[in-house]
Scaffold this active site. Structure first.
Site, PDB file in Angstrom:
ATOM      1  N   SER A   1      89.705  69.019  98.185  1.00 50.53           N
ATOM      2  CA  SER A   1      88.273  68.940  98.492  1.00 50.53           C
ATOM      3  C   SER A   1      87.699  70.237  99.024  1.00 50.53           C
ATOM      4  O   SER A   1      86.566  70.260  99.505  1.00 50.53           O
ATOM      5  CB  SER A   1      88.026  67.819  99.503  1.00 50.53           C
ATOM      6  OG  SER A   1      88.252  66.571  98.898  1.00 50.53           O
ATOM      7  N   THR A   2      88.419  71.321  98.916  1.00 50.29           N
ATOM      8  CA  THR A   2      87.916  72.578  99.472  1.00 50.29           C
ATOM      9  C   THR A   2      86.677  73.074  98.737  1.00 50.29           C
ATOM     10  O   THR A   2      85.895  73.823  99.297  1.00 50.29           O
ATOM     11  CB  THR A   2      88.994  73.684  99.428  1.00 50.29           C
ATOM     12  OG1 THR A   2      89.427  73.860  98.074  1.00 50.29           O
ATOM     13  CG2 THR A   2      90.170  73.326 100.306  1.00 50.29           C
TER      14      THR A   2
END
Length: 98
Positions: free
Chosen positions: A50-51
């Protein structure tokens, strides 16, 4: 990725990674070289997980695809593997969930 030694500077940045495993790569446009800490970790391919969410949200806000007020997405009713996905979303809930 293979780094050409003529364009590569390996740096010891371990003081900044105290207690963490990781790598760092920065390309210096003026010097035309890569600055790298921990070659093995820096060239290891992994999923971004999810970066990317923060950048996606910032790009959408900057390009006015969404606004602080108008940023909701209605849930399509499909069942997804994460409970947080099974609901309508907005900018704030999206950044919280996996």
């Amino acid at each position: 990725m293979i780094f050409d030694n003529k364009q590569t500077v390996y740096e010891d940045l371990s003081a900044f990674f105290n207690g963490y495993e990781g790598g760092f790569v920065l390309y210096d446009l003026q010097e035309k070289q890569y600055n790298i800490y921990n070659k093995d970790k820096s060239t290891l391919r992994v999923s971004p997980d999810s970066t990317y969410k923060l950048y996606s949200a910032l790009f959408a806000l900057e390009s006015k695809v969404i606004t602080r007020i108008d940023n909701s997405m209605k849930w399509n009713g499909n069942s997804y593997p994460y409970q947080g996905w099974n609901q309508s979303q907005n900018l704030f809930t999206h950044l919280k969930i996996r």
